[in-house]
Scaffold this motif. Structure first.
Motif, PDB file in Angstrom:
ATOM      1  N   GLU A 165       0.932  -1.277  -0.190  1.00  0.00           N
ATOM      2  CA  GLU A 165       0.071  -0.129   0.048  1.00  0.00           C
ATOM      3  C   GLU A 165       1.143   1.081   0.046  1.00  0.00           C
ATOM      4  OE1 GLU A 165      -3.239   0.412  -0.022  1.00  0.00           O
ATOM      5  OE2 GLU A 165      -4.073  -1.465   0.163  1.00  0.00           O
ATOM      6  N   PRO A 166       0.727   2.526  -0.642  1.00  0.00           N
ATOM      7  CA  PRO A 166       1.381   3.687  -0.534  1.00  0.00           C
ATOM      8  C   PRO A 166       1.755   4.156   0.652  1.00  0.00           C
ATOM      9  CG  PRO A 166      -0.850   4.141  -1.388  1.00  0.00           C
ATOM     10  CD  PRO A 166      -0.755   2.605  -1.224  1.00  0.00           C
ATOM     11  N   THR A 167       2.814   3.876   1.121  1.00  0.00           N
ATOM     12  CA  THR A 167       3.308   4.225   2.492  1.00  0.00           C
ATOM     13  C   THR A 167       4.568   5.146   2.297  1.00  0.00           C
ATOM     14  OG1 THR A 167       4.613   2.258   3.004  1.00  0.00           O
ATOM     15  CG2 THR A 167       2.349   2.156   3.701  1.00  0.00           C
ATOM     16  N   GLY A 168       4.935   5.370   1.133  1.00  0.00           N
ATOM     17  CA  GLY A 168       6.487   6.064   0.998  1.00  0.00           C
ATOM     18  C   GLY A 168       7.606   5.276   1.259  1.00  0.00           C
ATOM     19  N   MET A 169       7.189   3.814   1.321  1.00  0.00           N
ATOM     20  CA  MET A 169       8.253   2.749   1.699  1.00  0.00           C
ATOM     21  C   MET A 169       8.919   3.026   3.056  1.00  0.00           C
ATOM     22  SD  MET A 169       8.117   0.800  -0.702  1.00  0.00           S
ATOM     23  CE  MET A 169       9.589  -0.408  -0.382  1.00  0.00           C
ATOM     24  N   GLN A 170       7.896   3.410   3.830  1.00  0.00           N
ATOM     25  CA  GLN A 170       8.007   3.492   5.355  1.00  0.00           C
ATOM     26  C   GLN A 170       7.171   2.363   6.162  1.00  0.00           C
ATOM     27  OE1 GLN A 170      10.615   5.265   6.316  1.00  0.00           O
ATOM     28  NE2 GLN A 170      10.697   6.095   4.204  1.00  0.00           N
ATOM     29  N   MET A 171       7.447   1.937   7.062  1.00  0.00           N
ATOM     30  CA  MET A 171       7.035   0.751   7.651  1.00  0.00           C
ATOM     31  C   MET A 171       5.519   0.885   8.387  1.00  0.00           C
ATOM     32  SD  MET A 171      10.155  -2.197   8.498  1.00  0.00           S
ATOM     33  CE  MET A 171      10.645  -0.802   9.721  1.00  0.00           C
ATOM     34  N   ALA A 172       4.348   0.455   8.273  1.00  0.00           N
ATOM     35  CA  ALA A 172       3.402   0.550   9.155  1.00  0.00           C
ATOM     36  C   ALA A 172       3.206  -0.575   9.596  1.00  0.00           C
ATOM     37  CB  ALA A 172       1.855   0.727   8.212  1.00  0.00           C
ATOM     38  N   VAL A 173       3.733  -0.506  11.067  1.00  0.00           N
ATOM     39  CA  VAL A 173       3.640  -1.659  11.767  1.00  0.00           C
ATOM     40  C   VAL A 173       2.503  -1.675  12.836  1.00  0.00           C
ATOM     41  CG1 VAL A 173       6.224  -1.524  12.159  1.00  0.00           C
ATOM     42  CG2 VAL A 173       4.897  -0.216  13.931  1.00  0.00           C
ATOM     43  N   GLY A 174       1.435  -0.832  12.560  1.00  0.00           N
ATOM     44  CA  GLY A 174       0.133  -1.258  13.210  1.00  0.00           C
ATOM     45  C   GLY A 174      -1.026  -0.679  12.240  1.00  0.00           C
ATOM     46  N   GLU A 175      -1.729  -1.111  12.397  1.00  0.00           N
ATOM     47  CA  GLU A 175      -3.069  -0.634  11.383  1.00  0.00           C
ATOM     48  C   GLU A 175      -4.355  -0.726  12.143  1.00  0.00           C
ATOM     49  OE1 GLU A 175      -3.937  -1.466   7.077  1.00  0.00           O
ATOM     50  OE2 GLU A 175      -5.479  -2.710   8.067  1.00  0.00           O
ATOM     51  N   ARG A 176      -5.333   0.310  12.115  1.00  0.00           N
ATOM     52  CA  ARG A 176      -6.470   0.412  12.832  1.00  0.00           C
ATOM     53  C   ARG A 176      -7.490  -0.770  11.911  1.00  0.00           C
ATOM     54  NH1 ARG A 176      -7.318   3.766  16.736  1.00  0.00           N
ATOM     55  NH2 ARG A 176      -6.007   5.375  17.061  1.00  0.00           N
ATOM     56  N   GLY A 177      -8.321  -1.138  12.841  1.00  0.00           N
ATOM     57  CA  GLY A 177      -9.320  -1.977  12.230  1.00  0.00           C
ATOM     58  C   GLY A 177     -10.554  -0.975  12.050  1.00  0.00           C
ATOM     59  N   LEU A 178     -11.732  -1.515  11.755  1.00  0.00           N
ATOM     60  CA  LEU A 178     -13.088  -0.965  11.577  1.00  0.00           C
ATOM     61  C   LEU A 178     -14.096  -1.770  12.137  1.00  0.00           C
ATOM     62  CD1 LEU A 178     -14.778   1.163  10.263  1.00  0.00           C
ATOM     63  CD2 LEU A 178     -14.674   0.014   8.435  1.00  0.00           C
ATOM     64  N   MET A 179     -15.127  -1.225  12.718  1.00  0.00           N
ATOM     65  CA  MET A 179     -16.182  -1.872  13.463  1.00  0.00           C
ATOM     66  C   MET A 179     -17.342  -1.044  13.656  1.00  0.00           C
ATOM     67  SD  MET A 179     -16.925  -4.410  16.525  1.00  0.00           S
ATOM     68  CE  MET A 179     -16.597  -3.176  17.868  1.00  0.00           C
ATOM     69  N   VAL A 180     -18.565  -1.177  12.463  1.00  0.00           N
ATOM     70  CA  VAL A 180     -19.282  -0.151  12.465  1.00  0.00           C
ATOM     71  C   VAL A 180     -20.510  -0.835  13.383  1.00  0.00           C
ATOM     72  CG1 VAL A 180     -21.238   1.049  11.191  1.00  0.00           C
ATOM     73  CG2 VAL A 180     -18.861   0.733  10.372  1.00  0.00           C
ATOM     74  N   LEU A 181     -21.012   0.056  14.423  1.00  0.00           N
ATOM     75  CA  LEU A 181     -22.192  -0.174  15.214  1.00  0.00           C
ATOM     76  C   LEU A 181     -23.585   0.484  14.809  1.00  0.00           C
ATOM     77  CD1 LEU A 181     -20.252  -0.195  18.763  1.00  0.00           C
ATOM     78  CD2 LEU A 181     -20.553  -2.229  17.041  1.00  0.00           C
ATOM     79  N   ASP A 182     -24.581  -0.140  14.737  1.00  0.00           N
ATOM     80  CA  ASP A 182     -25.850   0.258  14.578  1.00  0.00           C
ATOM     81  C   ASP A 182     -26.547   0.141  16.083  1.00  0.00           C
ATOM     82  OD1 ASP A 182     -25.903   1.048  11.859  1.00  0.00           O
ATOM     83  OD2 ASP A 182     -26.181  -1.094  11.440  1.00  0.00           O
ATOM     84  N   CYS A 183     -27.104   1.261  16.656  1.00  0.00           N
ATOM     85  CA  CYS A 183     -27.431   1.328  17.943  1.00  0.00           C
ATOM     86  C   CYS A 183     -28.879   1.890  17.996  1.00  0.00           C
ATOM     87  CB  CYS A 183     -26.496   2.341  18.788  1.00  0.00           C
ATOM     88  SG  CYS A 183     -24.862   1.853  18.846  1.00  0.00           S
ATOM     89  N   VAL A 184     -29.634   1.309  18.830  1.00  0.00           N
ATOM     90  CA  VAL A 184     -31.006   1.634  18.966  1.00  0.00           C
ATOM     91  C   VAL A 184     -31.298   1.931  20.630  1.00  0.00           C
ATOM     92  CG1 VAL A 184     -33.346   1.145  18.729  1.00  0.00           C
ATOM     93  CG2 VAL A 184     -31.755   0.153  17.230  1.00  0.00           C
ATOM     94  N   ALA A 185     -31.842   3.374  20.837  1.00  0.00           N
ATOM     95  CA  ALA A 185     -31.987   3.755  22.150  1.00  0.00           C
ATOM     96  C   ALA A 185     -33.730   3.638  21.898  1.00  0.00           C
ATOM     97  CB  ALA A 185     -31.621   5.069  22.557  1.00  0.00           C
ATOM     98  N   HIS A 186     -34.222   3.084  23.117  1.00  0.00           N
ATOM     99  CA  HIS A 186     -35.716   2.836  23.224  1.00  0.00           C
ATOM    100  C   HIS A 186     -36.452   3.707  24.485  1.00  0.00           C
ATOM    101  CE1 HIS A 186     -35.567  -0.657  20.557  1.00  0.00           C
ATOM    102  NE2 HIS A 186     -34.507  -0.887  21.436  1.00  0.00           N
ATOM    103  N   GLY A 187     -37.640   4.186  23.963  1.00  0.00           N
ATOM    104  CA  GLY A 187     -38.310   5.120  24.973  1.00  0.00           C
ATOM    105  C   GLY A 187     -39.706   4.841  24.785  1.00  0.00           C
ATOM    106  N   LYS A 188     -40.734   5.627  24.889  1.00  0.00           N
ATOM    107  CA  LYS A 188     -42.201   5.341  24.928  1.00  0.00           C
ATOM    108  C   LYS A 188     -42.714   6.685  24.368  1.00  0.00           C
ATOM    109  CE  LYS A 188     -46.131   4.254  27.624  1.00  0.00           C
ATOM    110  NZ  LYS A 188     -46.886   3.641  29.181  1.00  0.00           N
ATOM    111  N   SER A 189     -43.471   6.228  23.325  1.00  0.00           N
ATOM    112  CA  SER A 189     -44.167   7.254  22.504  1.00  0.00           C
ATOM    113  C   SER A 189     -45.237   8.351  23.466  1.00  0.00           C
ATOM    114  CB  SER A 189     -44.912   6.864  21.231  1.00  0.00           C
ATOM    115  OG  SER A 189     -46.049   5.997  21.597  1.00  0.00           O
ATOM    116  N   GLY A 190     -45.528   9.437  23.177  1.00  0.00           N
ATOM    117  CA  GLY A 190     -46.463  10.122  23.838  1.00  0.00           C
ATOM    118  C   GLY A 190     -46.515  11.424  22.976  1.00  0.00           C
ATOM    119  N   HIS A 191     -47.467  12.366  23.711  1.00  0.00           N
ATOM    120  CA  HIS A 191     -47.825  13.574  22.858  1.00  0.00           C
ATOM    121  C   HIS A 191     -46.870  14.586  23.529  1.00  0.00           C
ATOM    122  CE1 HIS A 191     -49.862  17.040  21.844  1.00  0.00           C
ATOM    123  NE2 HIS A 191     -50.840  16.404  21.215  1.00  0.00           N
TER     124      HIS A 191
END
Length: 360
Positions: A165-191
């Motif tokens: 991968e393009p790194t300028g020929m320097q060493m990427a000794v660690g790489e972040r991963g990725l996790m996408v979370l879909d979150c749902v908070a619950h309430g109660k409907s009202g006027h």
């Protein structure tokens, strides 16, 4: 289509590949061309989907030697709308910084693709203490299962993967991963005009504030802390109805100190909303500073850094090092380019880094 004049057969190959659109999941024609090029060169590639493998030893037979994998990807993103050049017309321009090749995929990941191919051909001509595999893979840009995931079962046990991968020929000794979370908070409907219901937006605010401020205790020397960012939020159906549900999305970037599954468990323990991961497969990665390839790289004057961007490292169940010619800042940008001298320098540094490297 080849550039004119051809600088080297490998730059000419890169020019030809730029001229063949290879958007992720549409790599077939580019893979066809590269496979034909390899056969014309006297090689015997093994095709798996839109992926190509080269190895002088049978892949189906376990090797007594450790295995070194060279990997770069064939696919590209779609061209940015701001292009001023035809992204599929490779063009070499003489500039003060040297001969510059413009075209989609020139930097990400064509430079590494051809530099590692040339490196493979050089290293295979010399006795090496490892089995050497070259893999040109698909679907990297979309983290698709038709790329590295499809190839891994055919590789056997891999002791070290070089991820181009393009790194300028320097060493990427660690790489972040990725996790996408879909979150749902619950309430109660009202006027909304009366003190009725439970507002799910307010319920979500507590968890959103936690995602904004919480720091996991384990921090990486090269990647720092785990990063969590709320990026999308949605709630409500009308101005006068207390919402019963609030959904929001969190972008989580692991730092190599936790697996995605561990992070998911820790997050669920600390928030009140429902948390559903879209996937836990894109993990973070790191390689010890004492690993022979890192030690040799440092002796050659290469520096170490942590990479925030995701690559094929995320799905590799073995030790990897990300390094390649070009500049990550050019990736996915309009009028993408690579300097031809960067490719030549990349080959020289790859060979110096890997020739005779003892992996065990």
């Amino acid at each position: 289509m080849p550039c004119s004049p051809a600088i080297t057969p490998f730059v000419d190959l890169l020019c030809s590949l730029i001229g063949i659109p290879s958007i992720s999941r549409e790599e077939g024609p580019a893979t066809d061309f590269l496979e034909g090029w390899m056969k014309n060169y006297g090689l015997s590639p093994r095709r798996i989907g839109n992926n190509l493998l080269l190895c002088d030893e049978p892949l189906d037979v376990p090797s007594s030697k450790p295995t070194l994998l060279l990997n770069a990807h064939i696919d590209t993103v779609r061209p940015a709308k701001a292009y001023t050049r035809d992204p599929f017309t490779p063009t070499i321009v003489d500039e003060p910084r040297g001969k510059v090749l413009y075209g989609l995929g020139s930097n990400d990941d064509g430079g590494s693709l051809v530099a590692l191919l040339q490196t493979y051909l050089i290293l295979r001509e010399r006795p090496q203490p490892y089995r050497l595999i070259y893999a040109a893979t698909a679907e990297e840009e979309v983290c698709g299962v038709g790329g590295m995931d499809m190839v891994i079962p055919y590789l056997g046990e891999v002791d070290l993967g070089i991820i181009g991968e393009p790194t300028g020929m320097q060493m990427a000794v660690g790489e972040r991963g990725l996790m996408v979370l879909d979150c749902v908070a619950h309430g109660k409907s009202g006027h909304a005009a009366r003190s009725e219901g439970v507002n799910a937006i307010y319920e979500a605010l507590r968890d959103i504030e936690w995602f904004r401020t919480y720091e996991f205790p384990l921090k990486s020397e090269v990647l720092g802390p785990v990063k969590m960012t709320v990026t999308i939020i949605s709630a409500g159906t009308a101005h006068n109805v207390v919402p019963a549900e609030c959904t929001f999305t969190v972008d989580v970037r692991p730092n190599g100190m936790y697996t995605n599954v561990e992070l998911l468990s820790l997050i669920r323990e600390r928030v009140g909303c429902d948390v559903t991961p879209r996937s836990t497969r894109l993990g973070s990665s790191n390689i010890p500073s004492t690993h022979p390839v890192v030690v040799r790289g440092k002796s050659l004057g290469m520096t170490c850094f942590g990479s925030p961007t995701t690559s094929n490292q995320a799905v590799c169940p073995f030790t990897t090092l990300k390094i390649g010619p070009g500049d990550s800042a050019r990736s996915h940008t309009a009028d993408e380019f690579i300097i031809l001298g960067e490719i030549e320098d990349g080959v020289n540094k790859y060979v110096a880094l890997l020739d005779g490297l003892e992996l065990r």
